[in-house]
Scaffold this motif. Structure first.
Motif, PDB file in Angstrom:
ATOM      1  N   LEU A  45       9.438   1.223  -9.533  1.00 34.10           N
ATOM      2  CA  LEU A  45       8.066   0.926  -9.939  1.00 34.10           C
ATOM      3  C   LEU A  45       7.295   0.230  -8.823  1.00 34.10           C
ATOM      4  O   LEU A  45       6.143   0.577  -8.540  1.00 34.10           O
ATOM      5  CB  LEU A  45       8.060   0.047 -11.198  1.00 34.10           C
ATOM      6  N   TYR A  46       7.926  -0.747  -8.199  1.00 28.57           N
ATOM      7  CA  TYR A  46       7.265  -1.481  -7.121  1.00 28.57           C
ATOM      8  C   TYR A  46       6.905  -0.537  -5.976  1.00 28.57           C
ATOM      9  O   TYR A  46       5.770  -0.546  -5.483  1.00 28.57           O
ATOM     10  CB  TYR A  46       8.170  -2.601  -6.613  1.00 28.57           C
ATOM     11  N   GLU A  47       7.860   0.280  -5.548  1.00 28.28           N
ATOM     12  CA  GLU A  47       7.617   1.193  -4.434  1.00 28.28           C
ATOM     13  C   GLU A  47       6.593   2.268  -4.810  1.00 28.28           C
ATOM     14  O   GLU A  47       5.775   2.671  -3.983  1.00 28.28           O
ATOM     15  CB  GLU A  47       8.921   1.825  -3.975  1.00 28.28           C
ATOM     16  N   PHE A  48       6.637   2.712  -6.051  1.00 31.76           N
ATOM     17  CA  PHE A  48       5.704   3.728  -6.526  1.00 31.76           C
ATOM     18  C   PHE A  48       4.279   3.175  -6.495  1.00 31.76           C
ATOM     19  O   PHE A  48       3.351   3.820  -5.991  1.00 31.76           O
ATOM     20  CB  PHE A  48       6.093   4.162  -7.939  1.00 31.76           C
ATOM     21  N   LYS A  49       4.097   1.970  -7.017  1.00 32.91           N
ATOM     22  CA  LYS A  49       2.769   1.353  -7.038  1.00 32.91           C
ATOM     23  C   LYS A  49       2.256   1.137  -5.617  1.00 32.91           C
ATOM     24  O   LYS A  49       1.116   1.479  -5.301  1.00 32.91           O
ATOM     25  CB  LYS A  49       2.820   0.025  -7.786  1.00 32.91           C
ATOM     26  N   ASP A  50       3.105   0.583  -4.764  1.00 27.78           N
ATOM     27  CA  ASP A  50       2.713   0.332  -3.379  1.00 27.78           C
ATOM     28  C   ASP A  50       2.351   1.643  -2.677  1.00 27.78           C
ATOM     29  O   ASP A  50       1.336   1.733  -1.990  1.00 27.78           O
ATOM     30  CB  ASP A  50       3.844  -0.381  -2.644  1.00 27.78           C
ATOM     31  N   GLY A  51       3.181   2.655  -2.855  1.00 30.32           N
ATOM     32  CA  GLY A  51       2.936   3.946  -2.222  1.00 30.32           C
ATOM     33  C   GLY A  51       1.644   4.593  -2.699  1.00 30.32           C
ATOM     34  O   GLY A  51       0.860   5.118  -1.898  1.00 30.32           O
ATOM     35  N   LEU A  52       1.402   4.562  -4.008  1.00 28.78           N
ATOM     36  CA  LEU A  52       0.157   5.146  -4.532  1.00 28.78           C
ATOM     37  C   LEU A  52      -1.067   4.401  -4.030  1.00 28.78           C
ATOM     38  O   LEU A  52      -2.044   5.015  -3.608  1.00 28.78           O
ATOM     39  CB  LEU A  52       0.168   5.136  -6.064  1.00 28.78           C
ATOM     40  N   ASN A  53      -1.015   3.078  -4.077  1.00 32.19           N
ATOM     41  CA  ASN A  53      -2.170   2.314  -3.616  1.00 32.19           C
ATOM     42  C   ASN A  53      -2.433   2.540  -2.129  1.00 32.19           C
ATOM     43  O   ASN A  53      -3.592   2.657  -1.712  1.00 32.19           O
ATOM     44  CB  ASN A  53      -2.002   0.826  -3.933  1.00 32.19           C
ATOM     45  N   ASN A  54      -1.391   2.641  -1.326  1.00 32.23           N
ATOM     46  CA  ASN A  54      -1.566   2.938   0.106  1.00 32.23           C
ATOM     47  C   ASN A  54      -2.144   4.335   0.303  1.00 32.23           C
ATOM     48  O   ASN A  54      -3.001   4.549   1.162  1.00 32.23           O
ATOM     49  CB  ASN A  54      -0.248   2.797   0.862  1.00 32.23           C
ATOM     50  N   TYR A  55      -1.660   5.284  -0.483  1.00 30.61           N
ATOM     51  CA  TYR A  55      -2.166   6.652  -0.402  1.00 30.61           C
ATOM     52  C   TYR A  55      -3.660   6.682  -0.728  1.00 30.61           C
ATOM     53  O   TYR A  55      -4.462   7.257   0.003  1.00 30.61           O
ATOM     54  CB  TYR A  55      -1.398   7.558  -1.357  1.00 30.61           C
ATOM     55  N   PHE A  56      -4.038   6.056  -1.838  1.00 25.93           N
ATOM     56  CA  PHE A  56      -5.447   6.054  -2.239  1.00 25.93           C
ATOM     57  C   PHE A  56      -6.314   5.340  -1.205  1.00 25.93           C
ATOM     58  O   PHE A  56      -7.445   5.756  -0.946  1.00 25.93           O
ATOM     59  CB  PHE A  56      -5.619   5.411  -3.612  1.00 25.93           C
ATOM     60  N   ALA A  57      -5.814   4.274  -0.631  1.00 26.99           N
ATOM     61  CA  ALA A  57      -6.578   3.520   0.367  1.00 26.99           C
ATOM     62  C   ALA A  57      -6.886   4.376   1.591  1.00 26.99           C
ATOM     63  O   ALA A  57      -7.896   4.178   2.259  1.00 26.99           O
ATOM     64  CB  ALA A  57      -5.816   2.267   0.783  1.00 26.99           C
ATOM     65  N   GLY A  58      -6.040   5.352   1.887  1.00 22.97           N
ATOM     66  CA  GLY A  58      -6.234   6.215   3.040  1.00 22.97           C
ATOM     67  C   GLY A  58      -7.138   7.399   2.794  1.00 22.97           C
ATOM     68  O   GLY A  58      -7.359   8.207   3.688  1.00 22.97           O
ATOM     69  N   HIS A  59      -7.666   7.542   1.583  1.00 17.22           N
ATOM     70  CA  HIS A  59      -8.532   8.671   1.241  1.00 17.22           C
ATOM     71  C   HIS A  59      -9.879   8.148   0.759  1.00 17.22           C
ATOM     72  O   HIS A  59     -10.168   8.106  -0.436  1.00 17.22           O
ATOM     73  CB  HIS A  59      -7.864   9.549   0.173  1.00 17.22           C
ATOM     74  N   SER A  60     -10.713   7.768   1.707  1.00 15.09           N
ATOM     75  CA  SER A  60     -11.972   7.105   1.380  1.00 15.09           C
ATOM     76  C   SER A  60     -12.966   8.003   0.642  1.00 15.09           C
ATOM     77  O   SER A  60     -13.866   7.501  -0.021  1.00 15.09           O
ATOM     78  CB  SER A  60     -12.621   6.555   2.646  1.00 15.09           C
TER      79      SER A  60
END
Length: 97
Positions: A45-60
């Motif tokens: 869960l922790y890695e999934f949340k971190d990964g998704l938030n990083n992914y979204f942050a990179g798609h302005s």
């Protein structure tokens, strides 16, 4: 996967499309059973949340900026709502992992 033939077919087509366009697709096995409180699931869960938030942050250019936005998007789209992983996403927000 394994709950709906239509969803499985769509998922397999999507994975094939992603691979054909250069994406690396990593297959994971979702934990089975009702007890998701073990340590490995918490790490997932922790890695999934971190990964998704990083992914979204990179798609302005997207209206989805984080997991909360993704949940709102899924709730506003009847098709996404039926097939989303809303329960898992809601859990990420509730636990604030």
């Amino acid at each position: 996967m394994g709950f709906s033939d239509k969803v499985d077919t769509l998922m397999n087509q999507t994975v094939a499309y992603l691979k054909a366009n250069g994406a690396e697709v990593v297959e994971i096995e979702f934990p089975k059973g009702l007890n998701y409180e073990d340590a490995s699931f918490q790490v997932l869960l922790y890695e999934f949340k971190d990964g998704l938030n990083n992914y979204f942050a990179g798609h302005s250019g997207s209206s989805v900026k984080n997991i909360k936005d993704l949940i709102q998007f899924n709730k506003s789209d009847s098709v996404e709502l039926r097939y989303s992983i809303r329960i898992l996403l809601d859990r990420l927000i509730r636990k604030e992992i």
